[in-house]
Write a protein that holds these residues in place. Structure first.
Motif, PDB file in Angstrom:
ATOM      1  N   THR A 153      -8.053  10.023   6.932  1.00 38.50           N
ATOM      2  CA  THR A 153      -6.566   9.857   7.095  1.00 38.50           C
ATOM      3  C   THR A 153      -6.309   9.572   8.540  1.00 38.50           C
ATOM      4  O   THR A 153      -5.117   9.288   8.782  1.00 38.50           O
ATOM      5  CB  THR A 153      -6.021  11.359   7.002  1.00 38.50           C
ATOM      6  OG1 THR A 153      -6.423  12.277   7.895  1.00 38.50           O
ATOM      7  CG2 THR A 153      -6.264  11.832   5.611  1.00 38.50           C
ATOM      8  N   TYR A 232     -11.489   6.259   2.383  1.00 38.21           N
ATOM      9  CA  TYR A 232     -10.282   5.700   2.199  1.00 38.21           C
ATOM     10  C   TYR A 232     -10.159   4.767   1.058  1.00 38.21           C
ATOM     11  O   TYR A 232      -9.212   5.043   0.108  1.00 38.21           O
ATOM     12  CB  TYR A 232      -9.632   4.991   3.568  1.00 38.21           C
ATOM     13  CG  TYR A 232      -8.290   4.575   3.213  1.00 38.21           C
ATOM     14  CD1 TYR A 232      -7.023   5.052   3.387  1.00 38.21           C
ATOM     15  CD2 TYR A 232      -8.028   3.187   2.807  1.00 38.21           C
ATOM     16  CE1 TYR A 232      -5.816   4.456   3.331  1.00 38.21           C
ATOM     17  CE2 TYR A 232      -6.904   2.570   2.634  1.00 38.21           C
ATOM     18  CZ  TYR A 232      -5.665   3.286   2.875  1.00 38.21           C
ATOM     19  OH  TYR A 232      -4.619   2.722   2.517  1.00 38.21           O
ATOM     20  N   THR A 235     -10.354   7.060  -2.217  1.00 40.45           N
ATOM     21  CA  THR A 235      -9.312   8.010  -2.577  1.00 40.45           C
ATOM     22  C   THR A 235      -7.945   7.352  -2.701  1.00 40.45           C
ATOM     23  O   THR A 235      -6.976   7.954  -3.198  1.00 40.45           O
ATOM     24  CB  THR A 235      -9.272   8.992  -1.444  1.00 40.45           C
ATOM     25  OG1 THR A 235      -9.077   8.503  -0.367  1.00 40.45           O
ATOM     26  CG2 THR A 235     -10.360   9.704  -1.285  1.00 40.45           C
ATOM     27  N   ASN A 236      -7.836   6.065  -2.345  1.00 42.20           N
ATOM     28  CA  ASN A 236      -6.663   5.225  -2.574  1.00 42.20           C
ATOM     29  C   ASN A 236      -6.742   4.071  -3.781  1.00 42.20           C
ATOM     30  O   ASN A 236      -7.690   3.226  -3.424  1.00 42.20           O
ATOM     31  CB  ASN A 236      -6.109   4.886  -1.280  1.00 42.20           C
ATOM     32  CG  ASN A 236      -5.910   5.856  -0.407  1.00 42.20           C
ATOM     33  OD1 ASN A 236      -4.674   6.250  -0.188  1.00 42.20           O
ATOM     34  ND2 ASN A 236      -6.795   6.309   0.549  1.00 42.20           N
ATOM     35  N   SER A 237      -5.821   4.410  -4.631  1.00 39.69           N
ATOM     36  CA  SER A 237      -6.147   3.306  -5.697  1.00 39.69           C
ATOM     37  C   SER A 237      -5.568   1.725  -5.183  1.00 39.69           C
ATOM     38  O   SER A 237      -4.928   1.714  -4.257  1.00 39.69           O
ATOM     39  CB  SER A 237      -4.970   3.587  -6.958  1.00 39.69           C
ATOM     40  OG  SER A 237      -3.729   3.569  -6.389  1.00 39.69           O
ATOM     41  N   SER A 238      -6.000   0.642  -5.877  1.00 38.14           N
ATOM     42  CA  SER A 238      -5.705  -0.465  -5.458  1.00 38.14           C
ATOM     43  C   SER A 238      -3.876  -0.732  -5.620  1.00 38.14           C
ATOM     44  O   SER A 238      -3.351  -0.420  -6.667  1.00 38.14           O
ATOM     45  CB  SER A 238      -6.291  -1.712  -6.595  1.00 38.14           C
ATOM     46  OG  SER A 238      -5.895  -2.907  -6.032  1.00 38.14           O
ATOM     47  N   PRO A 239      -3.586  -1.306  -4.585  1.00 37.72           N
ATOM     48  CA  PRO A 239      -1.973  -1.434  -4.424  1.00 37.72           C
ATOM     49  C   PRO A 239      -1.471  -2.677  -5.447  1.00 37.72           C
ATOM     50  O   PRO A 239      -0.264  -2.743  -6.034  1.00 37.72           O
ATOM     51  CB  PRO A 239      -1.654  -2.054  -3.056  1.00 37.72           C
ATOM     52  CG  PRO A 239      -2.960  -2.508  -2.354  1.00 37.72           C
ATOM     53  CD  PRO A 239      -3.934  -1.710  -3.247  1.00 37.72           C
TER      54      PRO A 239
END
Length: 276
Positions: A153, A232, A235-239
Motif C-alpha cells: 500500500t 501490489y 492483489t490488484n486486478s488488471s485495469p
C-alpha cells in the motif's frame, strides 16, 4: 556547662566509632557481598538460558540430520558433499534449504531441466530442522525476516519496486511477474502467490537459473520494494480487463488475430448462411 560538655563528648565518640577502620571495612564487606551476590544470580540465569538455547539448537540440528539422511542424502551425499545426482550443499545456508524445501521443489520426484513446484512434503518444524542442520555444516545466507518491510500500500515502495523489477527481473519473469520460457526446457516461474520470504530467499540464493542478487547489487531495502511491487500486482486486478495471463503483447496480439478475427470471420459466414 558540664552537661553541654558531656553531650559534646558523647557525640564526638559516636562519630569516631562511625569513622573508625572497622566500620569502613564492614561497609566494604557488605557492599562486596551484595554486588557479588547480584552478579552471581544474573550470571546463573544467563547460563541457564544459554544452556537451554544450546540444547534446543542441538536437538533441532540432530533432528534435521536424521531427516536429511532419510530424504536427501541419496542425491546430496551423507556429508552434504554432493554426488553425480545432486550438488554439494556445504555453504548454501538455511535460506536455500527453506526456499527449495518450503516451495516443494525438493526432494525432486524425477530428474529434469529444473525442479518443479509441488506440494510441500515436510512440516514447518521439519523444514526448520533441515535448514538448521545444513547451516551447521557450512555458513551461508540465513532465513530473512522481511514481512514487516513489505508494504503493497506504500506508493513509493511500489513505484521504486516496479522500476527495480523492470531493470533486474522482468526479462525472465515478465513485467507483471507472470513468468516466462527460457532455453533447454527451463522457465522462469510465476511470482504470483509466492510468499515474501521465499521471494527474498530466491534473490539471495539464486535457485535454478536465477542469478544471486547480493546486498551490493540490490540492497535489502530495494529487495523489500521489489516484493512490495509484486504483492501490489498480485492483489490488484488488471485495469484493462482480462489480462490473458499477463504474458505480454505477443500473446495478446496472437489472441486478437487468431481468436478475435476468427470469431469475426465465423460470424460473417454464419450470417451469410442464414441469408441464403
Amino acid at each position: 556547662m558540664k552537661i553541654r560538655t558531656t553531650k559534646k563528648t558523647s557525640t564526638t565518640k559516636r562519630r569516631a566509632r562511625r569513622r573508625g577502620p572497622l566500620a569502613t571495612v564492614g561497609l566494604l564487606a557488605v557492599g562486596l557481598a551484595v554486588t557479588g551476590g547480584g552478579y552471581a544470580a544474573v550470571a546463573q540465569i544467563g547460563a541457564n538460558d544459554t544452556e537451554a538455547t544450546a540444547t534446543v539448537t542441538q536437538s533441532t540440528v540432530d533432528e534435521g540430520q536424521k531427516l536429511f539422511q532419510a530424504n536427501c542424502a541419496t542425491c546430496h551425499g551423507l556429508n552434504l558433499q554432493g554426488t553425480d545426482a545432486g550438488p554439494s550443499l556445504v555453504g548454501v545456508g538455511a535460506a536455500s534449504v527453506d526456499f527449495q524445501v518450503g516451495t516443494g521443489r525438493m526432494p525432486m520426484q524425477t530428474q529434469g531441466p529444473q525442479a518443479q513446484v509441488k506440494t510441500v512434503q515436510f512440516t514447518d518444524d521439519q523444514i526448520s530442522a533441515l535448514a538448521a542442520y545444513v547451516a551447521s555444516v557450512g555458513s551461508g545466507p540465513e532465513i530473512p525476516d522481511v514481512e514487516d518491510e513489505v508494504d503493497a500500500t506504500d506508493a513509493d515502495k511500489v513505484s521504486n519496486g516496479a522500476e527495480l523489477f523492470r531493470v533486474n527481473c522482468a526479462m525472465c519473469h515478465n513485467v507483471a511477474g507472470a513468468g516466462g520460457a527460457l532455453t533447454e526446457g527451463k522457465y522462469a516461474p510465476s511470482l504470483m502467490g509466492v510468499t515474501s520470504t521465499h521471494i527474498y530467499e530466491a534473490m539471495i540464493t539464486g535457485p535454478q537459473n536465477m542469478p544471486v542478487f547480493n546486498d551490493t547489487n540490490v540492497t535489502p531495502e530495494e529487495k523489500a520494494e521489489i516484493i512490495s511491487y509484486l504483492k501490489y500486482v498480485e492483489t490488484n486486478s488488471s485495469p484493462g480487463g482480462f489480462d490473458l495471463g499477463s504474458i505480454g503483447p505477443v500473446a495478446e496480439g496472437l489472441f486478437i488475430w487468431i481468436i478475435g478475427l476468427g470469431a469475426v470471420i465465423g460470424f460473417t459466414v454464419w450470417l451469410g448462411s442464414r441469408a441464403n
